[in-house]
Design a protein around this motif. Structure first.
Motif, PDB file in Angstrom:
ATOM      1  N   TYR A 234       5.182  28.490 -34.643  1.00  0.00           N
ATOM      2  CA  TYR A 234       4.788  27.085 -34.505  1.00  0.00           C
ATOM      3  C   TYR A 234       3.356  26.839 -34.962  1.00  0.00           C
ATOM      4  O   TYR A 234       3.084  25.891 -35.703  1.00  0.00           O
ATOM      5  CB  TYR A 234       4.950  26.623 -33.066  1.00  0.00           C
ATOM      6  CG  TYR A 234       4.298  25.278 -32.832  1.00  0.00           C
ATOM      7  CD1 TYR A 234       4.828  24.136 -33.420  1.00  0.00           C
ATOM      8  CD2 TYR A 234       3.130  25.163 -32.093  1.00  0.00           C
ATOM      9  CE1 TYR A 234       4.211  22.898 -33.256  1.00  0.00           C
ATOM     10  CE2 TYR A 234       2.524  23.936 -31.920  1.00  0.00           C
ATOM     11  CZ  TYR A 234       3.057  22.812 -32.497  1.00  0.00           C
ATOM     12  OH  TYR A 234       2.436  21.603 -32.342  1.00  0.00           O
TER      13      TYR A 234
ATOM     14  N   ASN B 122       2.619  24.456 -37.954  1.00  0.00           N
ATOM     15  CA  ASN B 122       1.913  23.230 -37.593  1.00  0.00           C
ATOM     16  C   ASN B 122       0.635  23.074 -38.410  1.00  0.00           C
ATOM     17  O   ASN B 122       0.333  21.992 -38.930  1.00  0.00           O
ATOM     18  CB  ASN B 122       1.598  23.242 -36.099  1.00  0.00           C
ATOM     19  CG  ASN B 122       0.913  21.975 -35.638  1.00  0.00           C
ATOM     20  OD1 ASN B 122       1.321  20.876 -35.986  1.00  0.00           O
ATOM     21  ND2 ASN B 122      -0.136  22.117 -34.854  1.00  0.00           N
TER      22      ASN B 122
ATOM     23  N   LYS C  78      -0.240  20.211 -41.217  1.00  0.00           N
ATOM     24  CA  LYS C  78      -1.359  19.283 -41.097  1.00  0.00           C
ATOM     25  C   LYS C  78      -2.235  19.241 -42.342  1.00  0.00           C
ATOM     26  O   LYS C  78      -2.736  18.182 -42.720  1.00  0.00           O
ATOM     27  CB  LYS C  78      -2.205  19.643 -39.865  1.00  0.00           C
ATOM     28  CG  LYS C  78      -1.581  19.198 -38.563  1.00  0.00           C
ATOM     29  CD  LYS C  78      -2.575  19.189 -37.424  1.00  0.00           C
ATOM     30  CE  LYS C  78      -2.934  20.575 -36.991  1.00  0.00           C
ATOM     31  NZ  LYS C  78      -3.779  20.571 -35.774  1.00  0.00           N
TER      32      LYS C  78
ATOM     33  N   TYR D  10      -1.826  13.903 -36.362  1.00  0.00           N
ATOM     34  CA  TYR D  10      -0.560  13.682 -37.071  1.00  0.00           C
ATOM     35  C   TYR D  10      -0.341  12.228 -37.487  1.00  0.00           C
ATOM     36  O   TYR D  10       0.343  11.967 -38.473  1.00  0.00           O
ATOM     37  CB  TYR D  10       0.621  14.107 -36.189  1.00  0.00           C
ATOM     38  CG  TYR D  10       0.519  15.491 -35.630  1.00  0.00           C
ATOM     39  CD1 TYR D  10       0.971  16.588 -36.366  1.00  0.00           C
ATOM     40  CD2 TYR D  10      -0.028  15.732 -34.383  1.00  0.00           C
ATOM     41  CE1 TYR D  10       0.895  17.865 -35.856  1.00  0.00           C
ATOM     42  CE2 TYR D  10      -0.116  17.008 -33.859  1.00  0.00           C
ATOM     43  CZ  TYR D  10       0.347  18.074 -34.602  1.00  0.00           C
ATOM     44  OH  TYR D  10       0.260  19.347 -34.093  1.00  0.00           O
TER      45      TYR D  10
ATOM     46  N   LEU E  80       9.013  19.928 -36.212  1.00  0.00           N
ATOM     47  CA  LEU E  80       8.036  20.665 -35.422  1.00  0.00           C
ATOM     48  C   LEU E  80       8.481  20.821 -33.972  1.00  0.00           C
ATOM     49  O   LEU E  80       8.092  21.782 -33.309  1.00  0.00           O
ATOM     50  CB  LEU E  80       6.675  19.967 -35.492  1.00  0.00           C
ATOM     51  CG  LEU E  80       5.948  20.090 -36.835  1.00  0.00           C
ATOM     52  CD1 LEU E  80       4.669  19.293 -36.815  1.00  0.00           C
ATOM     53  CD2 LEU E  80       5.653  21.545 -37.165  1.00  0.00           C
TER      54      LEU E  80
ATOM     55  N   ARG F  68       8.469  24.377 -32.106  1.00  0.00           N
ATOM     56  CA  ARG F  68       7.691  24.519 -30.881  1.00  0.00           C
ATOM     57  C   ARG F  68       8.534  25.016 -29.722  1.00  0.00           C
ATOM     58  O   ARG F  68       8.064  25.750 -28.854  1.00  0.00           O
ATOM     59  CB  ARG F  68       7.041  23.171 -30.526  1.00  0.00           C
ATOM     60  CG  ARG F  68       6.014  23.255 -29.406  1.00  0.00           C
ATOM     61  CD  ARG F  68       5.545  21.865 -28.990  1.00  0.00           C
ATOM     62  NE  ARG F  68       4.832  21.203 -30.061  1.00  0.00           N
ATOM     63  CZ  ARG F  68       5.234  20.073 -30.641  1.00  0.00           C
ATOM     64  NH1 ARG F  68       6.356  19.498 -30.265  1.00  0.00           N
ATOM     65  NH2 ARG F  68       4.535  19.517 -31.602  1.00  0.00           N
TER      66      ARG F  68
END
Length: 546
Positions: free
Chosen positions: A165, A169, A173, A206, A493, A497
């Motif tokens: 994750y 992530n 980003k 985000y 995501l 996660r």
């Protein structure tokens, strides 16, 4: 003779070819029960869409104890997986001892860890950080998760589980541009910014965020309705003042046109400050004027309070040492720890969520699909209001037989085509093409406003979901972040996660106590097998050639 040399040449060419292929291709076969080494589709999609060079620096180079060597190895293997998918991802491990001060100056604080070897305890300092950069964007990620909350073995398990994750992530980003817009509703006594600062800071990574003053509808009704339609999601965080018909109609039409909403509602007035000051407080219903709105959507927030034997703690002054007040922690049944049934990507694999003076939610029969995301434990009950809440109940022994009507819904997801609360009614103001029936949509209603509130220390917001007195970590931030991701169709995501793996650890104390026994077995057992094999081979040979 030539045939012999041709076979040798063929073997050599084959070995060279195999080595060349193995050096250019990377493939692991995942035979684990929990598929821990199989990347999710969301991660693959994020990595495959990387079109620029991404450089990953991992500050885990060096010799570590066996426990943290495993984190080092798992991190390297995971990066190999990502590199095998996309050659634009490059990584290298860096020894942090040579640049320790530089890392500290950049905010990458080291971690002090207690280790046990041969029955002795010692302390080591590591920099469990990775730096991911692409062009002018850089992200720093911590590889060691839950430093304060769990034992070191649990930290390691959680950290390895979290590797996929945090890298997916971070890559997401620095390679994805923001597009969705979130309105933070103001004007009805919602939580001040400092109490929601930590969660908004996370969301800002985000999405675009902006405050939206809803009470402007009283003077500029049509403009307010038009302005809110530009947002994709509205967050209503613990309003304390009644909504006017114009305000409700504005939100209603926002929902009918596809706007997502996250409602964080306290339907009962009960605050901790007055309770701590006087020892008791009156809890009474709070009229927000939202009952008819929720009723049309298929929900009713009750004017009760949920008490639960499975709950968090409250700090109370118990004395003084010198001029300093001493505090102790006491279990407080009005602060339930909510369980997740893991029946949805929002609530899958999250820790218990801490709420304060929460209410229960009734779901009504209509065509809307309803999913209970959070509920109280089986040892919980509902208390009607108005009622007196007193700290004296802490000293009273609780009778579990009184807590039999539990599992009260406190957070519910509603999905479907909502019906307007103003269908067949006179509209509070005129707008172009008001809708009585909405498009397919989703909203989440949580019957607690404090679920999003971070604690304050010395005038600064702390991390959401962390108790400042005990450092106990709850799942509030993860749950709310999953909720927003889901409402805004960012499901990838969430699935990464919520991925769960199980890692088994050695019992260090038992291993130390039985070191001699296992060393003895590991040395003599192989020798015994060799001796047995030799005797058997010699016996068969003599028998055969006698």
């Amino acid at each position: 003779m030539s045939n012999k040399y041709s076979k040798i040449a063929f073997i050599l060419v084959g070995l060279i070819l195999i080595n060349f292929i193995s050096s250019t291709l990377y493939k692991r076969f995942d035979l684990t029960e929990d598929n821990r080494y199989t990347l999710s589709n969301a991660t693959k999609s994020i990595v495959e869409n990387v079109h620029e060079i991404i450089t990953v620096k991992v500050y885990l180079q060096g010799d570590f104890p066996a426990e943290f060597k495993r984190l080092q190895i798992e991190t390297k293997q995971h990066l190999e997986e990502l590199k095998a998918i996309n050659k634009n991802i490059r990584y290298r491990f860096v020894n942090p001892s040579e640049i320790a001060q530089e890392l500290i100056d950049n905010g990458l604080e080291p971690s002090r860890l207690q280790i046990q070897e041969n029955g002795k305890s010692s302390e080591i300092i590591i920099f469990p950080w990775a730096e991911i950069s692409s062009k002018n964007k850089t992200e720093h990620i911590s590889l060691l998760k839950d430093v304060f909350a769990n034992s070191q073995d649990e930290q390691l398990e959680s950290s390895i589980q979290n590797l996929e994750y945090i890298f997916a992530n971070a890559i997401h980003k620095i390679t994805t541009k923001k597009s969705k817009k979130i309105a933070i509703i103001k004007g009805n006594g919602e939580l001040e910014d400092i109490y929601i600062a930590n969660f908004l800071h996370k969301l800002n990574e985000y999405y675009f965020l902006a405050p939206f003053t809803l009470d402007s509808v009283e003077t500029q009704a049509r403009k307010t309705a038009q302005d809110i339609s530009k947002f994709d999601l509205a967050i209503i965080a613990k309003p304390t003042e009644k909504f006017s018909e114009k305000e409700k109609f504005t939100l209603d039409q926002f929902i009918m046109n596809g706007g997502k909403t996250l409602w964080l509602i306290d339907n009962v007035q009960a605050e901790l400050d007055s309770l701590l000051n006087t020892g008791e407080t009156l809890a009474y219903p709070r009229d927000l004027g939202l009952t008819d709105l929720f009723f049309n959507y298929g929900a009713r927030i009750n004017t009760d309070l949920i008490t639960d034997l499975y709950s968090s703690e409250i700090p109370l002054a118990t004395g003084n040492v010198g001029n300093k007040t001493q505090f102790s922690q006491f279990q407080w049944n009005y602060f339930p720890l909510l369980n997740s049934t893991n029946n949805h990507s929002i609530n899958n694999n999250i820790e218990a969520v801490n709420v304060k003076f929460a209410n229960s939610i009734d779901t009504l029969k209509n065509k809307i699909q309803k999913t209970i995301l959070l509920q109280s434990s089986s040892l919980s009950k509902s208390i009607g209001t108005p009622s007196i809440i007193s700290l004296k109940t802490i000293a009273q022994k609780q009778n579990p037989s009184e807590y039999t009507n539990g599992k009260k819904p406190i957070a519910v997801l509603f999905e479907g085509e909502f019906k307007s609360a103003y269908n067949g009614r006179v509209k509070p103001f005129k707008i172009t093409n008001p809708k009585d029936n909405g498009v397919k949509n989703a909203m989440v209603i949580i019957a607690d406003g404090d679920i999003i509130a971070n604690e304050i220390y010395k005038g600064k917001p702390l991390e959401l979901g962390v108790n400042k007195w005990t450092n106990q970590r709850y799942g509030n931030k993860e749950f709310l972040l999953n909720t927003v991701n889901y409402l805004l169709d960012d499901n990838g995501l969430i699935n990464v996660r919520s991925k769960s793996i199980k890692i088994d650890f050695l019992n260090k104390q038992k291993a130390f106590e039985e070191t001699g026994k296992w060393q003895f077995i590991n040395i003599l057992f192989p020798l015994g097998i060799l001796l047995l094999f030799g005797l058997l081979f010699n016996f068969i040979r003599k028998k055969k050639y006698r």
